[in-house]
Design a protein around this motif. Structure first.
Motif, PDB file in Angstrom:
ATOM      1  N   CYS A   1       0.823  -1.214   0.000  1.00 19.66           N
ATOM      2  CA  CYS A   1       0.000   0.000   0.000  1.00 19.66           C
ATOM      3  C   CYS A   1       0.860   1.269   0.000  1.00 19.66           C
ATOM      4  CB  CYS A   1      -0.908  -0.035   1.229  1.00 19.66           C
ATOM      5  SG  CYS A   1      -2.260   1.131   1.149  1.00 19.66           S
TER       6      CYS A   1
ATOM      7  N   HIS B   1       0.095   2.595  -3.757  1.00 18.34           N
ATOM      8  CA  HIS B   1      -1.220   3.248  -3.837  1.00 18.34           C
ATOM      9  C   HIS B   1      -1.164   4.744  -3.538  1.00 18.34           C
ATOM     10  CE1 HIS B   1      -2.942  -1.035  -3.218  1.00 18.34           C
ATOM     11  NE2 HIS B   1      -2.641  -0.784  -4.472  1.00 18.34           N
TER      12      HIS B   1
ATOM     13  N   ARG C   1      -5.347   5.414   0.040  1.00 18.14           N
ATOM     14  CA  ARG C   1      -4.756   4.894   1.284  1.00 18.14           C
ATOM     15  C   ARG C   1      -5.485   5.461   2.495  1.00 18.14           C
ATOM     16  NH1 ARG C   1       1.035   6.646   1.530  1.00 18.14           N
ATOM     17  NH2 ARG C   1       0.911   5.652   3.551  1.00 18.14           N
TER      18      ARG C   1
ATOM     19  N   CYS D   1      -8.414   1.829  -1.530  1.00 15.78           N
ATOM     20  CA  CYS D   1      -7.652   0.875  -2.344  1.00 15.78           C
ATOM     21  C   CYS D   1      -8.032  -0.547  -1.932  1.00 15.78           C
ATOM     22  CB  CYS D   1      -6.149   1.118  -2.217  1.00 15.78           C
ATOM     23  SG  CYS D   1      -5.533   1.125  -0.526  1.00 15.78           S
TER      24      CYS D   1
ATOM     25  N   CYS E   1      -6.477  -2.719  -0.503  1.00 10.44           N
ATOM     26  CA  CYS E   1      -5.868  -3.198   0.746  1.00 10.44           C
ATOM     27  C   CYS E   1      -6.899  -3.349   1.856  1.00 10.44           C
ATOM     28  CB  CYS E   1      -4.770  -2.250   1.186  1.00 10.44           C
ATOM     29  SG  CYS E   1      -3.528  -2.106  -0.094  1.00 10.44           S
TER      30      CYS E   1
HETATM   31 ZN   LIG Z   1      -3.541   0.187  -0.472  1.00  9.61          ZN
END
Ligand SMILES: [Zn+2]
Length: 223
Positions: free
Chosen positions: A130, A134, A139, A207, A209
């Motif tokens: 991340c 990203h 994030r 994102c 993540c």
């Molecule tokens: Zn991310």
């Protein structure tokens, strides 16, 4: 804790104590002995890397789903990073030696703590991707969702300065993104807090993540 057998819960609670954390409290420093293992109840503790020039970036965060002090159960008594409270509130702490002693007799607790360790490793690995791949806006959205999950409420006690320090960036950048998200009706930042107005759209703006970490946490809840 609630998933433990009654006898294990009892033994744990006899050795543990409740503490009230304030945002910014330093609980452990890198390469220093871990005196206590913390189980956040209504608080969030971040694992942070801080460079020589004072720039910090979060490598992991723990709330009510886990504990801080993984090296203790792996047989290594020092932290590789800083452990600092990001959101103040209640936590349960237990002396490292006491926890090790309890774990010798509590199989369920041992396996629960190891399961969480696995989730944390996933989270830390994802954070590496991340931070590198990203954009800061996505994030920030992922990070806010993770904080919200851990607190279970929509008003998050976070200053923009603190958010910037966790994401390894500068406050003006965070301020600009929060303004944009406010215009879109997704979050509302006030002095010292960020309120999530539209969680579904916040997820869309985050994102990948967030979904990866959330999936791992959910798996952990069922183990
Ligand atoms: Zn991310």
């Amino acid at each position: 804790l609630s998933s433990l057998a009654e006898r294990e819960q009892e033994q744990f609670l006899l050795s543990a104590e409740s503490v009230s954390l304030s945002a910014g409290d330093i609980l452990c420093q890198p390469e220093s002995k871990i005196r206590y293992v913390y189980f956040p109840a209504r608080s969030i503790i971040s694992l942070l890397s801080i460079t020589e020039d004072g720039t910090s970036v979060e490598v992991g965060m723990t709330g009510r789903e886990g504990f801080v002090g993984v090296p203790v159960i792996l047989g290594y008594g020092q932290m590789p990073s800083w452990a600092i409270a990001t959101v103040g509130g209640e936590a349960i702490r237990i002396g490292s030696e006491e926890l090790k002693r309890l774990l010798r007799h509590c199989e369920v607790m041992n396996s629960k703590l190891l399961n969480y360790t696995r989730s944390l490793i996933t989270q830390i690995s994802q954070t590496v991707v991340c931070n590198r791949r990203h954009q800061i806006e996505e994030r920030l959205c992922s990070w806010l969702l993770m904080v919200q999950d851990r607190l279970g409420k929509s008003t998050l006690p976070l200053t923009q300065e603190l958010i910037a320090g966790r994401l390894g960036t500068r406050r003006p950048g965070i301020s600009m993104i929060l303004k944009k998200l406010r215009k879109e009706g997704i979050v509302k930042a006030s002095r010292g807090s960020v309120r999530v107005l539209d969680r579904e759209r916040l997820k869309n703006a985050a994102c990948e993540c967030y979904a990866v970490v959330r999936f791992e946490d959910a798996q952990n809840e069922t183990r």
